[in-house]
Motif scaffolding. Sequence first.
Motif, PDB file in Angstrom:
ATOM      1  N   PHE A 142       0.848  -1.179   0.000  1.00  0.00           N
ATOM      2  CA  PHE A 142       0.000   0.000   0.000  1.00  0.00           C
ATOM      3  C   PHE A 142       0.887   1.234   0.000  1.00  0.00           C
ATOM      4  O   PHE A 142       1.872   1.286   0.743  1.00  0.00           O
ATOM      5  CB  PHE A 142      -0.916   0.019   1.224  1.00  0.00           C
ATOM      6  N   GLU A 143       0.532   2.214  -0.806  1.00  0.00           N
ATOM      7  CA  GLU A 143       1.340   3.421  -0.927  1.00  0.00           C
ATOM      8  C   GLU A 143       1.521   4.081   0.440  1.00  0.00           C
ATOM      9  O   GLU A 143       0.560   4.355   1.151  1.00  0.00           O
ATOM     10  CB  GLU A 143       0.679   4.395  -1.896  1.00  0.00           C
ATOM     11  N   GLY A 144       2.769   4.313   0.809  1.00  0.00           N
ATOM     12  CA  GLY A 144       3.068   4.977   2.070  1.00  0.00           C
ATOM     13  C   GLY A 144       3.010   4.068   3.285  1.00  0.00           C
ATOM     14  O   GLY A 144       3.120   4.554   4.418  1.00  0.00           O
ATOM     15  N   GLN A 145       2.835   2.749   3.082  1.00  0.00           N
ATOM     16  CA  GLN A 145       2.753   1.835   4.212  1.00  0.00           C
ATOM     17  C   GLN A 145       3.671   0.640   3.974  1.00  0.00           C
ATOM     18  O   GLN A 145       4.115   0.390   2.864  1.00  0.00           O
ATOM     19  CB  GLN A 145       1.313   1.341   4.404  1.00  0.00           C
ATOM     20  N   ASP A 146       3.917  -0.091   5.053  1.00  0.00           N
ATOM     21  CA  ASP A 146       4.687  -1.318   4.927  1.00  0.00           C
ATOM     22  C   ASP A 146       3.844  -2.399   4.264  1.00  0.00           C
ATOM     23  O   ASP A 146       2.613  -2.319   4.229  1.00  0.00           O
ATOM     24  CB  ASP A 146       5.150  -1.798   6.306  1.00  0.00           C
ATOM     25  N   GLY A 147       4.510  -3.413   3.754  1.00  0.00           N
ATOM     26  CA  GLY A 147       3.816  -4.497   3.089  1.00  0.00           C
ATOM     27  C   GLY A 147       3.111  -5.415   4.074  1.00  0.00           C
ATOM     28  O   GLY A 147       3.339  -5.378   5.286  1.00  0.00           O
ATOM     29  N   ALA A 148       2.245  -6.253   3.526  1.00  0.00           N
ATOM     30  CA  ALA A 148       1.515  -7.235   4.321  1.00  0.00           C
ATOM     31  C   ALA A 148       1.254  -8.443   3.429  1.00  0.00           C
ATOM     32  O   ALA A 148       1.581  -8.431   2.239  1.00  0.00           O
ATOM     33  CB  ALA A 148       0.213  -6.644   4.846  1.00  0.00           C
ATOM     34  N   VAL A 149       0.679  -9.469   4.000  1.00  0.00           N
ATOM     35  CA  VAL A 149       0.372 -10.687   3.252  1.00  0.00           C
ATOM     36  C   VAL A 149      -1.073 -11.084   3.523  1.00  0.00           C
ATOM     37  O   VAL A 149      -1.528 -11.065   4.677  1.00  0.00           O
ATOM     38  CB  VAL A 149       1.310 -11.844   3.662  1.00  0.00           C
ATOM     39  N   SER A 150      -1.791 -11.419   2.456  1.00  0.00           N
ATOM     40  CA  SER A 150      -3.127 -11.983   2.612  1.00  0.00           C
ATOM     41  C   SER A 150      -3.120 -13.399   2.064  1.00  0.00           C
ATOM     42  O   SER A 150      -2.192 -13.800   1.358  1.00  0.00           O
ATOM     43  CB  SER A 150      -4.175 -11.132   1.897  1.00  0.00           C
ATOM     44  N   PHE A 151      -4.147 -14.158   2.384  1.00  0.00           N
ATOM     45  CA  PHE A 151      -4.196 -15.537   1.902  1.00  0.00           C
ATOM     46  C   PHE A 151      -5.644 -15.991   1.753  1.00  0.00           C
ATOM     47  O   PHE A 151      -6.565 -15.460   2.392  1.00  0.00           O
ATOM     48  CB  PHE A 151      -3.458 -16.484   2.857  1.00  0.00           C
ATOM     49  N   HIS A 152      -5.829 -16.969   0.870  1.00  0.00           N
ATOM     50  CA  HIS A 152      -7.086 -17.703   0.760  1.00  0.00           C
ATOM     51  C   HIS A 152      -6.784 -19.175   1.038  1.00  0.00           C
ATOM     52  O   HIS A 152      -5.957 -19.777   0.349  1.00  0.00           O
ATOM     53  CB  HIS A 152      -7.701 -17.558  -0.631  1.00  0.00           C
ATOM     54  N   ARG A 153      -7.428 -19.723   2.046  1.00  0.00           N
ATOM     55  CA  ARG A 153      -7.267 -21.134   2.386  1.00  0.00           C
ATOM     56  C   ARG A 153      -8.587 -21.847   2.091  1.00  0.00           C
ATOM     57  O   ARG A 153      -9.653 -21.417   2.550  1.00  0.00           O
ATOM     58  CB  ARG A 153      -6.882 -21.292   3.856  1.00  0.00           C
ATOM     59  N   VAL A 156     -14.076 -21.387   2.632  1.00  0.00           N
ATOM     60  CA  VAL A 156     -13.080 -20.425   2.159  1.00  0.00           C
ATOM     61  C   VAL A 156     -12.729 -19.480   3.307  1.00  0.00           C
ATOM     62  O   VAL A 156     -13.620 -18.827   3.863  1.00  0.00           O
ATOM     63  CB  VAL A 156     -13.608 -19.614   0.962  1.00  0.00           C
ATOM     64  N   THR A 157     -11.459 -19.400   3.636  1.00  0.00           N
ATOM     65  CA  THR A 157     -10.987 -18.477   4.665  1.00  0.00           C
ATOM     66  C   THR A 157     -10.101 -17.433   4.009  1.00  0.00           C
ATOM     67  O   THR A 157      -9.128 -17.769   3.335  1.00  0.00           O
ATOM     68  CB  THR A 157     -10.193 -19.207   5.752  1.00  0.00           C
TER      69      THR A 157
END
Length: 207
Positions: free
Chosen positions: A113-124, A134-135
């Motif tokens: 995200f612009e101006g922010q640190d990265g993150a991780v999302s997931f679909h399990r 679906v999670t």
Amino acid sequence: MVWLKRVLLLLLVLATIIVGGGLLLPDRAHVERSIVINVPQSQVFTMVNGFERFNEWSPWAKLDPNTRYEFKGPSHGVGAFMSWTSDDPGVGSGSQEIIESTPPTLVRVKLLFEGQDGAVSFHRLEPLETGTQVTWGFDAEFGNDLIGRWFGFLMFDAMLGADYETGLNNLKTVLEQAASAPAPAPAQEAAPAPSESPADPAAQVTG
């Protein structure tokens, strides 16, 4: 000057709470929501393993119809990439890229995200007798960002969780409607044109 001393004391107390409390808060946040979708696991995996149809069920797509999108890399699997740019502060700018794809159970996505640190999302994805559970989850780390820790502690689950619930319900609607739609009727072959039979020689008039 008594009021000034009280204001300064109040600011000192607030700063102590923010700093001291922030150091005691978790340096990461985790959010997840789940739903059961009544279609086979493979169909759900195909949908979440790329971004070509992401805006059909994204909870943010309708916030700014003028958002600009760019797609790179493969259409599905590791390396599939999507970026967005919006003038709406509620949408902002950023990108997402698939960094792990394990058919038909897991897709992990790197978010920037612009101006922010990265993150991780997931679909399990977990198969059920009636379909697929679906999670959709999200993980972020704040490190020494004390404001980020407070934000993650107080607001992440409520704000992002609500968006994820909306997105999962949209995904369920899209997939289940497609599964229940009647199959298109097979195309009928055009009947061959009747062939013209040669004229009966007996009917010909000689001159």
